[in-house]
Design a protein around this motif. Sequence first.
Motif, PDB file in Angstrom:
ATOM      1  N   VAL A   1      48.350  34.444  35.392  1.00 20.94           N
ATOM      2  CA  VAL A   1      48.775  33.112  35.848  1.00 20.94           C
ATOM      3  C   VAL A   1      50.016  33.229  36.739  1.00 20.94           C
ATOM      4  N   VAL A   2      50.998  34.006  36.288  1.00 23.49           N
ATOM      5  CA  VAL A   2      52.239  34.176  37.049  1.00 23.49           C
ATOM      6  C   VAL A   2      51.950  34.864  38.384  1.00 23.49           C
ATOM      7  N   PHE A   3      51.091  35.884  38.339  1.00 25.08           N
ATOM      8  CA  PHE A   3      50.723  36.593  39.574  1.00 25.08           C
ATOM      9  C   PHE A   3      50.048  35.642  40.565  1.00 25.08           C
ATOM     10  N   LEU A   4      49.136  34.810  40.067  1.00 26.87           N
ATOM     11  CA  LEU A   4      48.444  33.849  40.930  1.00 26.87           C
ATOM     12  C   LEU A   4      49.427  32.882  41.583  1.00 26.87           C
ATOM     13  N   ILE A   5      50.406  32.411  40.822  1.00 26.31           N
ATOM     14  CA  ILE A   5      51.417  31.502  41.370  1.00 26.31           C
ATOM     15  C   ILE A   5      52.227  32.211  42.457  1.00 26.31           C
ATOM     16  N   ALA A   6      52.661  33.439  42.153  1.00 23.14           N
ATOM     17  CA  ALA A   6      53.477  34.196  43.108  1.00 23.14           C
ATOM     18  C   ALA A   6      52.706  34.508  44.385  1.00 23.14           C
TER      19      ALA A   6
END
Length: 196
Positions: free
Chosen positions: A45-50
Motif C-alpha cells: 500500500v505504501v509503495f503504491l502511494i509513493a
Amino acid sequence: MNLAMSSTASRNIYNVPNALTTVRFALAIAVMALIPLGYYGSAMVVFLIAASTDWMDGYWARKYGQITKLGRIFDPFVDKIIICGSFIALVEVAGSGVASWMATIVVARELLVTSLRGIIEGAGGDFSASWLGKWKMVLQCAAVVSVLLCLFNEPAATWLRVTTSILLWSSIVLTVYSGYDYTLAAARVMRDQGDR
C-alpha cells in the motif's frame, strides 16, 4: 515587482513540489522497513502511494513555476531510492523471486544513467529521460507490487505467481535494454559535443 517576486518564489526550495518529494522519500524508507518485518500488505500500500504520486511533484512544479535545482536532483533521487531500495529489501525475503543479481542490475543501471546524465548535462548537453526509461519505471513498479501481493497472499495462486515471474523478468530485461539505450544516446551526445 510581480515578476521579481515570482522568480524568487520559483527558486525557493520550501515549496509544495519539494514537500511532496520529501513525503515520497519518507514513504520509500517506510517500505524498506516494512518488508523485512514481514508487513507485505502494508508495504504494498505504501509503495503504491509513493510510486503513484511520482507525477504530482513534477506537475505542480511545472504548472506553478516552482522548479528548483534541489527538486531536479531530489525527485529522481527519490525515484531511485523507491525502486532500488524495494528490490534490495526483497532479496532478503525467501520466496520473493528477487535474486541478488537482479537487484544489482537495477542499482547498476541507475548509477550508470545518473553518471552519464551528470557528465553530459555538466557539459551543457541535454539528457532528459526517455519514454523507454519511463516504461522501465512502470514495469519495475508493477513487478514490486506483484511480488508483495504474492508474499501477502502466501501461498499465492498459480496465475499470480506466473504473472509475478513474467513482470519481474520483463522488468529486468527492460532495465538492461534501457541502460544500453541510454549509453548509446550518451555516446552520440558526447560525439556531437566533440565535433563542435
